[in-house]
Scaffold this motif. Sequence first.
Motif: not given
Length: 649
Positions: A286-308
């Motif tokens: 009865t419980v959908s996927p949950h938690g959504w923990d440790n949100f993080s991001y890493t800078l990509g090839s320029n200052d406005h691109s990211y891996y999330v």
Amino acid sequence: MRVLALLVICAVFFLSVGIVFSADDDPPVTTHSYSGVEGSNGWYTSTVDVALRAFDIDSGPKSTTYWLNSNPPTTKQHSTGQNQILNPSFESGGWKWESGAWVPFINNWEYIGGAAFWQSLVYHKFDWRSAAIGNLLSGTEYFYWHNREDYVPAMAGGSYSASAWVKTLDIAGLGAWFEVWARGATEAEDQLIVASDVVNGSADWTLLEKSLIMPPGFQGVYLRLGMQDQGSAGLTFWDGISLYGGYSAFTEFTVVANGDHILHFYSEDNAGNIEPEVSALLKIDTVSPHGWDNFSYTLGSNDHSYYVSVDVIDETSGIDISTAVYRWYTDNQGTGWSYESGEAWESMDSVVVVATGLPASDGETDWVRLTTGEIDFGDSSTVMRVQFRIADMADSSADSPMFTIEGAWVQCMHGMVYSRGLINMPCSAPPGEFNSDGLIMSGGGITFFESSESWEIDNHGHGLEGATALGEIFPAYDSLRQTAGALADNKLPTSSGIYVFDGDYVIDHNSTPSGFENSVFSALIYISENLYVKHSYTMNPSSAVLFVVDGDVGVSGLVEEMWGVFMASGTFDSNYDNKLRRQLVHNGGVIALDGIVLGRDLTRAGSPSNEDAPAELFSLPYSYFFNQEFNNLIASQQEIDYSWREIGP
């Protein structure tokens, strides 16, 4: 071929004229059914109502025993008696010579309609005989066996349960079903009480059942066992007819617990026959996927691109890897959400098991990490958001919060954080930073708001969580206010004491004298309406001031530093006028009964930025814990015993 097969079957019955009698030496038969919201892969996505139907052709069910997994068994007693249908498995009957021809007969049963009727020996459920109907011609007529002349007397208002086993071959019409009729003085006065479900096509032996309440004004009840076949050579066989009075042999209960369960059950009849144990699988998530923990991001090839990345879990049915997708939002040139142009969410770059770093498989019940491909938000973007979506193996889908890259985050040091509702920080603190170094408690859940000590309690409740007035959480509220004196010249004080201001009060450069910022003192200040902070100010770290506000506290977005503990019956808003994006450093704490609104956002540009500094920093000075004068003041006594007491929300 269908007609030929029917004629061969009929020929067998002309040779079968023996009579077979039975005794109740067979155990009951118990069937189960589930009622709930069905998901995928055999999982239910809701709690499940279980119905066990115990059937016994002669003596009737006495009890049903059931248990889930390895739990202790539960036994339900039934008050059913002897089956009230005579000749319930059609073992009494055969063929008789009548009017120059052999005609079929079954004791206590007659037939209606232009189909073939006979006592079958080839197809039977209980090793005796069954009542057969064969349709040679296409039509819409309902052909049926009935026991109207051998009806069962029934009491008006009484509860009864009727059931029958049916087997069908090549029925192309509406199907096969039975009906329970109330018998009147004449057949024209008979009344249909209830009809069973319908079985169509070709189906192996199926148990049909219906419960009913006997209507007044009739002699009793009888059954019609029939079929409607619009094709040709359709066959129906009836066996094991039962009618029990007074109680339906049902056992019903609800399973709430999530998990992959095994349901065990069996029944006993009134003759002492015990059914072998039956097992059935029951899967609930009865419980959908949950938690959504440790949100993080890493800078990509320029200052406005990211891996999330973000972590998610489903402990019951597990994650369905193929459903992992994401979308992103930017204000660059009015782009908006990425899927609005592509009309679809984007597939994840990787889904790995957090504990091992290996690619996750469908049904994984441990934490998994979702990682996007490189996202280019655009060189003029100031708002960058990402949202994830994933489903579990039960087909329950869940969306993550809308995470903000380098968005506003809050830090609370040296104190306790409590909310009667959800504590949600859509942007996590940068690596190496935390939102708190103390206890975090929520009456709901806690998302992305982490303590460096891992002191987090969700779904927390206490006796004061429903407080609506300051007096409920501040026992000395009334007595201290009665001793308060007016603020001299309407300015903040420069010496210890208890003060009051009637009306809205504004803290700005005029109302903040230098003595208030530099002197060492302790004060309790009552504000009868709202308090507005429009000017940054400091205090001596050894001083302690408590503002008790009967209304709201509003802090201008221009304020970058403020001191003191604020206790409000209304709302605390750290950016009530939506002014410039500036960091707020608050050396003190907040208690607000109607909620706290933290509206600061430093964006990606400027110094400091959201990437390396909290938009709002709350730090409670130690003077509020160990200042003897302040503690005596708010306790309204000369001596004080230190003790912990929850004073939220």
